[in-house]
Design a protein around this motif. Structure first.
Motif, PDB file in Angstrom:
ATOM      1  N   ASN A  41     -11.263 -42.884  -5.171  1.00 11.30           N
ATOM      2  CA  ASN A  41     -11.015 -43.249  -6.497  1.00 11.30           C
ATOM      3  C   ASN A  41     -11.463 -44.850  -7.044  1.00 11.30           C
ATOM      4  OD1 ASN A  41      -8.499 -44.928  -8.218  1.00 11.30           O
ATOM      5  ND2 ASN A  41      -9.851 -43.340  -9.210  1.00 11.30           N
ATOM      6  N   VAL A  42     -12.419 -44.678  -7.978  1.00 18.10           N
ATOM      7  CA  VAL A  42     -12.679 -46.134  -8.519  1.00 18.10           C
ATOM      8  C   VAL A  42     -12.509 -45.959 -10.045  1.00 18.10           C
ATOM      9  CG1 VAL A  42     -14.456 -47.832  -8.982  1.00 18.10           C
ATOM     10  CG2 VAL A  42     -14.488 -46.664  -6.584  1.00 18.10           C
ATOM     11  N   TYR A  43     -11.608 -46.973 -10.464  1.00 20.08           N
ATOM     12  CA  TYR A  43     -11.149 -46.638 -11.868  1.00 20.08           C
ATOM     13  C   TYR A  43     -10.710 -45.415 -12.359  1.00 20.08           C
ATOM     14  CZ  TYR A  43     -11.088 -47.687 -16.866  1.00 20.08           C
ATOM     15  OH  TYR A  43     -10.797 -47.826 -18.080  1.00 20.08           O
ATOM     16  N   ASN A  44     -11.790 -44.778 -13.423  1.00 17.26           N
ATOM     17  CA  ASN A  44     -11.657 -43.485 -13.944  1.00 17.26           C
ATOM     18  C   ASN A  44     -12.194 -42.183 -13.327  1.00 17.26           C
ATOM     19  OD1 ASN A  44     -14.183 -44.215 -14.712  1.00 17.26           O
ATOM     20  ND2 ASN A  44     -13.894 -43.205 -16.761  1.00 17.26           N
ATOM     21  N   LYS A  45     -12.691 -42.582 -11.899  1.00 14.44           N
ATOM     22  CA  LYS A  45     -13.365 -41.678 -11.451  1.00 14.44           C
ATOM     23  C   LYS A  45     -12.859 -41.126  -9.859  1.00 14.44           C
ATOM     24  CE  LYS A  45     -17.715 -42.745 -13.600  1.00 14.44           C
ATOM     25  NZ  LYS A  45     -18.499 -43.999 -13.561  1.00 14.44           N
ATOM     26  N   ILE A  46     -12.595 -39.895  -9.595  1.00 14.42           N
ATOM     27  CA  ILE A  46     -12.241 -39.306  -8.407  1.00 14.42           C
ATOM     28  C   ILE A  46     -13.379 -38.436  -7.736  1.00 14.42           C
ATOM     29  CG2 ILE A  46     -10.470 -38.366  -7.169  1.00 14.42           C
ATOM     30  CD1 ILE A  46      -8.609 -38.871  -9.370  1.00 14.42           C
ATOM     31  N   SER A  47     -13.767 -38.749  -6.708  1.00 16.24           N
ATOM     32  CA  SER A  47     -14.774 -37.899  -5.961  1.00 16.24           C
ATOM     33  C   SER A  47     -13.856 -37.180  -4.868  1.00 16.24           C
ATOM     34  CB  SER A  47     -15.804 -38.520  -5.235  1.00 16.24           C
ATOM     35  OG  SER A  47     -16.511 -39.061  -6.234  1.00 16.24           O
ATOM     36  N   ILE A  48     -14.101 -35.911  -4.898  1.00 18.00           N
ATOM     37  CA  ILE A  48     -13.191 -35.142  -3.804  1.00 18.00           C
ATOM     38  C   ILE A  48     -14.249 -34.213  -2.882  1.00 18.00           C
ATOM     39  CG2 ILE A  48     -11.536 -33.240  -3.630  1.00 18.00           C
ATOM     40  CD1 ILE A  48     -10.203 -34.388  -6.105  1.00 18.00           C
ATOM     41  N   ASP A  49     -13.830 -34.080  -1.767  1.00 16.49           N
ATOM     42  CA  ASP A  49     -14.512 -33.325  -0.768  1.00 16.49           C
ATOM     43  C   ASP A  49     -13.523 -32.564  -0.140  1.00 16.49           C
ATOM     44  OD1 ASP A  49     -17.414 -34.130  -1.076  1.00 16.49           O
ATOM     45  OD2 ASP A  49     -16.667 -35.878  -0.128  1.00 16.49           O
ATOM     46  N   LEU A  50     -13.653 -31.131  -0.083  1.00 19.67           N
ATOM     47  CA  LEU A  50     -12.822 -30.293   0.630  1.00 19.67           C
ATOM     48  C   LEU A  50     -13.624 -29.501   1.764  1.00 19.67           C
ATOM     49  CD1 LEU A  50     -11.339 -28.537  -2.290  1.00 19.67           C
ATOM     50  CD2 LEU A  50     -10.622 -30.563  -1.029  1.00 19.67           C
ATOM     51  N   VAL A  51     -13.111 -29.516   2.927  1.00 23.10           N
ATOM     52  CA  VAL A  51     -13.631 -28.724   4.024  1.00 23.10           C
ATOM     53  C   VAL A  51     -12.288 -28.712   5.127  1.00 23.10           C
ATOM     54  CG1 VAL A  51     -14.264 -30.730   5.258  1.00 23.10           C
ATOM     55  CG2 VAL A  51     -15.447 -28.813   5.940  1.00 23.10           C
ATOM     56  N   SER A  64     -19.538 -28.152  -6.225  1.00 29.33           N
ATOM     57  CA  SER A  64     -20.808 -27.889  -5.582  1.00 29.33           C
ATOM     58  C   SER A  64     -20.753 -27.847  -4.083  1.00 29.33           C
ATOM     59  CB  SER A  64     -22.005 -28.745  -6.150  1.00 29.33           C
ATOM     60  OG  SER A  64     -21.783 -30.061  -5.826  1.00 29.33           O
ATOM     61  N   ILE A  65     -21.684 -27.837  -3.379  1.00 28.05           N
ATOM     62  CA  ILE A  65     -21.798 -28.054  -1.747  1.00 28.05           C
ATOM     63  C   ILE A  65     -22.422 -29.303  -1.462  1.00 28.05           C
ATOM     64  CG2 ILE A  65     -22.317 -27.148   0.549  1.00 28.05           C
ATOM     65  CD1 ILE A  65     -20.111 -25.563  -1.043  1.00 28.05           C
ATOM     66  N   VAL A  66     -22.062 -30.407  -1.065  1.00 27.31           N
ATOM     67  CA  VAL A  66     -22.701 -31.453  -0.782  1.00 27.31           C
ATOM     68  C   VAL A  66     -22.149 -31.706   0.908  1.00 27.31           C
ATOM     69  CG1 VAL A  66     -22.770 -33.847  -1.256  1.00 27.31           C
ATOM     70  CG2 VAL A  66     -22.423 -32.413  -3.008  1.00 27.31           C
ATOM     71  N   ASN A  67     -23.227 -31.946   1.803  1.00 25.40           N
ATOM     72  CA  ASN A  67     -23.423 -32.079   2.982  1.00 25.40           C
ATOM     73  C   ASN A  67     -22.178 -31.148   3.829  1.00 25.40           C
ATOM     74  OD1 ASN A  67     -24.793 -34.411   3.129  1.00 25.40           O
ATOM     75  ND2 ASN A  67     -23.223 -35.735   2.235  1.00 25.40           N
ATOM     76  N   GLY A  68     -22.275 -29.846   3.415  1.00 26.76           N
ATOM     77  CA  GLY A  68     -21.305 -28.848   4.107  1.00 26.76           C
ATOM     78  C   GLY A  68     -19.858 -28.753   3.333  1.00 26.76           C
ATOM     79  N   LYS A  69     -19.405 -29.739   2.508  1.00 21.76           N
ATOM     80  CA  LYS A  69     -18.220 -29.659   1.839  1.00 21.76           C
ATOM     81  C   LYS A  69     -18.318 -29.182   0.527  1.00 21.76           C
ATOM     82  CE  LYS A  69     -17.430 -33.525   4.889  1.00 21.76           C
ATOM     83  NZ  LYS A  69     -17.085 -34.909   5.192  1.00 21.76           N
ATOM     84  N   LEU A  70     -17.223 -28.662  -0.306  1.00 24.73           N
ATOM     85  CA  LEU A  70     -17.016 -28.280  -1.621  1.00 24.73           C
ATOM     86  C   LEU A  70     -16.616 -29.720  -2.101  1.00 24.73           C
ATOM     87  CD1 LEU A  70     -14.282 -25.407  -1.925  1.00 24.73           C
ATOM     88  CD2 LEU A  70     -16.795 -25.444  -2.483  1.00 24.73           C
ATOM     89  N   HIS A  71     -17.328 -30.078  -3.018  1.00 29.23           N
ATOM     90  CA  HIS A  71     -17.625 -31.286  -3.786  1.00 29.23           C
ATOM     91  C   HIS A  71     -17.354 -31.522  -5.359  1.00 29.23           C
ATOM     92  CE1 HIS A  71     -18.467 -35.578  -4.325  1.00 29.23           C
ATOM     93  NE2 HIS A  71     -19.182 -35.206  -5.397  1.00 29.23           N
ATOM     94  N   LYS A  72     -16.664 -32.287  -5.906  1.00 29.09           N
ATOM     95  CA  LYS A  72     -16.538 -32.416  -7.277  1.00 29.09           C
ATOM     96  C   LYS A  72     -16.117 -33.867  -7.553  1.00 29.09           C
ATOM     97  CE  LYS A  72     -14.655 -30.497 -11.442  1.00 29.09           C
ATOM     98  NZ  LYS A  72     -14.018 -29.392 -12.138  1.00 29.09           N
ATOM     99  N   ASP A  73     -16.862 -34.306  -8.722  1.00 28.95           N
ATOM    100  CA  ASP A  73     -16.345 -35.550  -9.175  1.00 28.95           C
ATOM    101  C   ASP A  73     -15.738 -35.394 -10.605  1.00 28.95           C
ATOM    102  OD1 ASP A  73     -17.816 -37.244  -7.194  1.00 28.95           O
ATOM    103  OD2 ASP A  73     -19.694 -36.704  -8.555  1.00 28.95           O
ATOM    104  N   PHE A  74     -14.418 -35.866 -10.662  1.00 30.03           N
ATOM    105  CA  PHE A  74     -13.768 -36.084 -12.002  1.00 30.03           C
ATOM    106  C   PHE A  74     -13.729 -37.293 -12.551  1.00 30.03           C
ATOM    107  CE2 PHE A  74     -11.681 -32.564  -8.951  1.00 30.03           C
ATOM    108  CZ  PHE A  74     -11.179 -31.889  -9.862  1.00 30.03           C
ATOM    109  N   VAL A  75     -13.750 -37.064 -13.832  1.00 32.99           N
ATOM    110  CA  VAL A  75     -13.977 -38.314 -14.709  1.00 32.99           C
ATOM    111  C   VAL A  75     -12.682 -38.239 -15.796  1.00 32.99           C
ATOM    112  CG1 VAL A  75     -15.222 -39.665 -16.210  1.00 32.99           C
ATOM    113  CG2 VAL A  75     -16.368 -38.492 -14.545  1.00 32.99           C
TER     114      VAL A  75
END
Length: 92
Positions: A60-70, A20-31
Motif C-alpha cells: 500500500n502507498v497512499y491510495n493504491k493497493i497492489s495485491i498478489d495471490l498465490v 491478471s497473471i503477473v509472475n505466476g500470481k493473480l494480481h490486481k491494483d486497487f485505487v
C-alpha cells in the motif's frame, strides 16, 4: 488444495474483473479516493483473509493497493486464490 492448470486459470480470469497473471500470481491494483479509503478496504479485507487463513502479498502507498495471490504450498494459483480475489472485488 491443488494448483490450477493454465486453462483453468484462463477460465477463472474471465470472472475476475481487473485481475491478471503477473509472475505466476493473480494480481490486481486497487485505487481509492485517499489513504483512509484504502486503509479501510485493507481492514475489511483482513477479516475475510484471516477467516480463510489465506494471506495475500499486498503493498500500500497512499491510495493504491497492489495485491498478489498465490498458494505457496501448492506451488501456484489455486481455487483459494480465485475465491479470495472474488471476495476482495466484492469489498471494493
Amino acid at each position: 488444495m491443488f494448483k490450477l492448470t493454465e486453462e483453468q486459470i484462463r477460465v477463472e480470469l474471465q470472472g475476475l474483473q481487473g485481475w491478471s497473471i503477473v509472475n505466476g500470481k493473480l494480481h490486481k491494483d486497487f485505487v481509492f479516493e485517499d489513504f483512509i479509503e484504502a486503509f479501510g478496504f485493507m481492514c475489511k479485507a483482513a477479516i475475510h483473509i484471516e477467516k480463510m487463513n489465506h494471506h495475500p502479498e499486498w503493498f500500500n502507498v497512499y491510495n493504491k493497493i497492489s495485491i498478489d495471490l498465490v498458494t505457496h504450498d501448492a506451488g501456484g494459483i489455486t481455487q483459494n486464490d480465485v475465491f479470495l480475489a472474488k471476495t476482495l472485488n466484492s469489498l471494493k
